[in-house]
Write a protein that holds these residues in place. Structure first.
Motif, short mmCIF file in Angstrom:
data_model
loop_
_atom_site.label_atom_id
_atom_site.label_comp_id
_atom_site.label_asym_id
_atom_site.label_seq_id
_atom_site.Cartn_x
_atom_site.Cartn_y
_atom_site.Cartn_z
N ASP A 108 67.45 4.43 -34.48
CA ASP A 108 67.43 5.43 -35.48
C ASP A 108 67.22 4.49 -36.70
O ASP A 108 66.64 5.14 -37.73
CB ASP A 108 68.53 6.22 -35.50
CG ASP A 108 68.59 7.19 -34.11
OD1 ASP A 108 67.33 7.47 -33.71
OD2 ASP A 108 69.82 7.73 -33.93
N ALA A 156 67.07 11.87 -42.05
CA ALA A 156 67.19 11.39 -40.88
C ALA A 156 68.62 11.49 -40.25
O ALA A 156 69.73 11.41 -41.22
CB ALA A 156 66.33 9.85 -40.62
N VAL A 157 68.84 11.48 -38.82
CA VAL A 157 70.04 11.76 -38.37
C VAL A 157 70.39 10.32 -37.41
O VAL A 157 69.42 10.24 -36.86
CB VAL A 157 70.38 13.10 -37.81
CG1 VAL A 157 70.47 14.09 -38.81
CG2 VAL A 157 69.82 13.23 -36.54
N ALA A 158 71.58 10.06 -37.41
CA ALA A 158 71.85 9.16 -36.30
C ALA A 158 73.26 9.30 -35.72
O ALA A 158 74.10 9.89 -36.67
CB ALA A 158 71.50 7.62 -36.63
N TYR A 159 73.97 8.90 -34.72
CA TYR A 159 75.29 8.66 -34.45
C TYR A 159 76.05 8.06 -35.28
O TYR A 159 75.48 7.21 -36.09
CB TYR A 159 75.28 8.21 -33.06
CG TYR A 159 74.58 8.98 -31.96
CD1 TYR A 159 75.36 10.09 -31.42
CD2 TYR A 159 73.62 8.65 -31.37
CE1 TYR A 159 74.73 10.99 -30.24
CE2 TYR A 159 72.89 9.17 -30.30
CZ TYR A 159 73.55 10.31 -29.97
OH TYR A 159 72.90 11.39 -28.97
N ARG A 205 67.93 13.62 -33.99
CA ARG A 205 67.43 12.36 -34.03
C ARG A 205 66.04 11.92 -33.76
O ARG A 205 65.37 12.84 -32.98
CB ARG A 205 68.35 11.45 -33.23
CG ARG A 205 68.59 11.44 -31.83
CD ARG A 205 69.33 10.22 -31.32
NE ARG A 205 68.74 8.94 -31.54
CZ ARG A 205 68.03 8.56 -30.37
NH1 ARG A 205 67.29 9.41 -29.47
NH2 ARG A 205 67.57 7.47 -30.69
N LEU A 248 69.98 9.16 -44.68
CA LEU A 248 70.56 9.00 -43.48
C LEU A 248 71.81 9.65 -43.20
O LEU A 248 72.86 9.07 -43.60
CB LEU A 248 70.51 7.63 -42.84
CG LEU A 248 70.98 7.31 -41.31
CD1 LEU A 248 70.11 8.07 -40.63
CD2 LEU A 248 70.88 5.72 -41.23
N VAL A 298 73.40 15.70 -33.64
CA VAL A 298 72.54 14.41 -33.59
C VAL A 298 71.67 14.42 -32.35
O VAL A 298 70.42 14.08 -32.73
CB VAL A 298 73.51 13.02 -33.91
CG1 VAL A 298 72.74 11.77 -33.71
CG2 VAL A 298 74.20 13.16 -35.23
N LYS A 299 72.14 14.43 -31.23
CA LYS A 299 71.40 14.29 -30.15
C LYS A 299 70.13 15.32 -30.11
O LYS A 299 69.03 14.59 -29.77
CB LYS A 299 72.14 14.54 -28.81
CG LYS A 299 72.50 15.61 -28.47
CD LYS A 299 73.01 15.85 -27.13
CE LYS A 299 73.82 17.27 -26.72
NZ LYS A 299 74.66 17.30 -25.93
#
Length: 192
Positions: free
Chosen positions: A179, A158-161, A146, A124, A142-143
């Motif tokens: 997320d 995976a990605v997140a803020y 995600r 992540l 990210v936006k």
């Protein structure tokens, strides 16, 4: 049920041969190397841009806002702290300006080595800086990434803020939780 209480995670020692690493030049800023923290055998590796403060000015250990938010939301998503290992693109906390492009390229070698040794089930990436460095794409955000799984360097990612962005903009907390639940669900499916 008792309220979750964030805690300082055990630090994973930096390999001896890298303790005095001077390749990227961040050692000149006087900060120490932080290899990672949490369970070194964790199935989920979280990648942040750089280490935050672990001690206050008196040298007392504390849980910074980034770690606090990350741990609270991970708990809300159903992840256990033992499932997580946190590491960084940069292994030292920058305290003044530096050549971001050059330093990140140099430090990515340490991260790649770390991932090859640990072989996590999932990764992540938190925040645009970590995402752009790990994905090796200056335009990755990210936006737009995600909510999907990406094969990056052979790892399900995976990605997140960034948790600090979530603290500054509370409206992002629900997306951050979404997320982390996305990651928790994949992890559960890998280990039914």
């Amino acid at each position: 049920m008792p309220e979750f209480c964030p805690m300082a995670l055990a630090e994973d020692p930096t390999p001896d041969y890298l303790l005095d690493c001077k390749e990227c030049g961040l050692y000149e800023q006087g900060t120490r190397m932080v290899w990672g923290e949490g369970n070194p055998q964790a199935p989920i590796i979280i990648i942040l841009d750089n280490p935050g403060a672990r001690e206050d000015r008196e040298g007392e250990s504390f849980v910074c806002g980034t770690r606090q938010t990350l741990q609270e939301v991970a708990n809300d998503a159903g992840l256990k702290l033992d499932d997580l290992y946190v590491t960084f693109i940069l292994k030292r906390k920058p305290v003044r300006a530096y050549d971001k492009e050059v330093v990140r390229q140099i430090c990515m070698r340490h991260l790649e080595q770390q991932l090859q040794e640990k072989k996590p089930a999932l990764i992540l990436c938190l925040g645009n800086v970590a995402v752009q460095s790990f994905f090796q794409n200056h335009e990755a955000e990210v936006k737009s990434l995600r909510g999907s799984w990406h094969d990056v360097r052979g790892f399900q990612t995976a990605v997140a803020y960034h948790p600090l962005a979530v603290r500054r903009r509370p409206n992002l907390r629900s997306l951050f939780l979404e997320d982390l639940k996305f990651v928790a669900e994949r992890y559960t499916n890998l280990n039914p």
